[in-house]
Design a protein around this motif. Sequence first.
Motif, short mmCIF file in Angstrom:
data_model
loop_
_atom_site.label_atom_id
_atom_site.label_comp_id
_atom_site.label_asym_id
_atom_site.label_seq_id
_atom_site.Cartn_x
_atom_site.Cartn_y
_atom_site.Cartn_z
N SER B 128 0.83 -1.21 0.00
CA SER B 128 0.00 0.00 0.00
C SER B 128 0.86 1.26 0.00
O SER B 128 0.53 2.25 -0.65
CB SER B 128 -0.92 0.00 1.23
N THR B 131 2.47 1.62 -3.50
CA THR B 131 1.54 1.94 -4.59
C THR B 131 0.80 3.26 -4.34
O THR B 131 -0.06 3.65 -5.12
CB THR B 131 0.50 0.81 -4.77
N GLN B 133 -1.18 4.13 -1.78
CA GLN B 133 -2.46 4.11 -1.05
C GLN B 133 -2.29 4.58 0.39
O GLN B 133 -3.21 5.13 0.97
CB GLN B 133 -3.05 2.69 -1.08
N THR B 135 0.01 7.14 2.54
CA THR B 135 0.96 8.22 2.25
C THR B 135 1.52 8.88 3.51
O THR B 135 2.36 9.77 3.41
CB THR B 135 0.29 9.30 1.38
#
Lengths: 372, 271
Positions: B128, B131, B133, B135
């Motif tokens: 995650s 990619t 998702q 942050t």
Amino acid sequence: MKKLTLIITCIFTLLSSVAWAGEIKVSGEMWNRWTMENGTTQADTLNSELRQNFFSLERGYLGLEAVFTDNIKGRFTVDMFSTDALKDGAGLKLKHAYLDFNHLIPVPDMKLTAGLQKVYFGSIYDWDYTLIGKAPTDEYKLANSADYGVTLNGYLPQGWGEYALGLYNGEGYKNWGANLKNNTELSFLGNLRLTPIPGLTVGGSIMTNSSERETLINTGADNAAYNTRFLADGLLRYAYGPISVSGEYMSSSVEYPNVAGGAKDYTATGLMIMPVLSLRNWVGTDLQLTGRYDRWDETDNSSNPNLSNTITAGLNYNFLHNESAVPAMQIQLNYSSRSYVADESGSAYANGLKDYDQLMLQLKWRFSNTIK
Amino acid sequence: MKRFTIILLSLILAASTIPALAQRARITCSGSTTVLPVAQATAEAFMNEHPNVNISVRGGGSGVGVAALQNGTVDIANSSRLMKSSEISQCRARGINPTRYAIANDGIAIVLHASNPVRNLTVAQIRSIYTGQITNWNAVGGPSLPIIVISRDVASGTFEVFNEKALRGARVVSSAQMLASNNAVVSTVADTPGAIGYAGLGYVTGGVHAISVNGIMVNEDNVKNGSYPLSRKLYMYTNGRASGMVDRYISFIQSARGQALVREAGFITLN
């Protein structure tokens, strides 16, 4: 207008790729060539004369490879050339525009490719131009190097070989839409290559194809120009140290079902043998000696009977290698001699041209960079 | 006259043979930057023991080494991943028979800045983060601090193994910094408080800390028994079974003395 559309398409593809792709690789390849050809003509079949003497940008490829995810990759290649007889001195064609989808089908190392892509027939799809001449199936117009379609292609486990199954338009990347002359039949392709022991490659491919429409779309009458083709190709290659020898046999069976008595049906066959010797280990420079013998027999074709033998000898000098030992530049010198067997060939064979001797000198250069 | 000819021929033969005998055996290897320190350390030790051998070691990435083996220009391709079917197929078609030798174990360590209190991430959380998702570190139990994603360039074997085992083919967020070496990743993470990166275990230094993955620490036992999710082996590939000095060099790396050098370089031994 057509060219403008193509340029706009290229720019649009470039910009959209830059925006969405995780990685983008730009590559290019240019072939600068000098050609001199001496031969006989239909008007004078006894005496040779200078038929060609010119410089050209024979081919220029600009490619863009965009990796969207580990499983989706796109490839876009524009083919530029200056040799076709166009008034403005240059041509532009789309050669590749496809997407690869890995793991879409749960078979290891298989991918689905959709779009304008390679034709996996014979040696045409991985022909690396060790000699300047085209792959035999391209040279004798059996198959095109690229076409619109969908393929499943991949590698067998443990390096045992590769395979491809495909559906194409069947008329090549230069023909699409109205140029297909109402041909509604798709072309089917199957290709298998095996490497049972390192260095030995055995393979074969088949392709069914047709051109034009069986019945005329306006009148419903039988179309005499409609024809079906069954193409077959066998490949044998052996590489050991600095030597490799390739052999390829091909055949094309053409039928005109709407021509009475099969008067126009014919079968053409061809054979190519090509040895390559790398001198790198002996002279310390990446030099290759190459040779090729072609025999093309189309004597059965009533509209263009011809039987030819061609011998080619070549020398390659590869230089400016990258860290993987792939050369960025190559100078190729080729001498070819083609002779037609007059007794077996019609008076107008080979578009009226006869035997020839041809000398070609070519400088190829290529680049490849990851820009994102 | 006959005797003179024999003497002359003998002299010519001797003259041509002596330089050949005096010539040092040369081994060339290139490829993975992860394998590079192991190859360099072992090459140096091997050359000390065999003064007549010259081993040239280059990096470039696993893909570069495999391509060079395919083109017949190196004796050994160093790789931090297994060769792909396409690469093996292309090698075999050219008469090259890639033969694999494991030389070390390695764990791809997930590294954070030394000040980051996060001590564990799951593979799903790592995916995650990479990619885009997740942050911010506060989503995984850390401080409210934006996550700076550091990755290896796609040509590296380390990226390919990380991509396969952690990302499972998902696309790395476009804002990630893609760096060309393990050292660059570690030093960038060490200098950037919100950063996350990954590197071969041998590259983990004091400025960063390696976290556990799925609750499993990256250490010798967990890498050797395969329980650490980002474990891998490091390889050398040759054309056919290694022979002569190449065989002796690889055998040296696999020996107790060579494996001691593997350990010194920060990697994990085979046994």
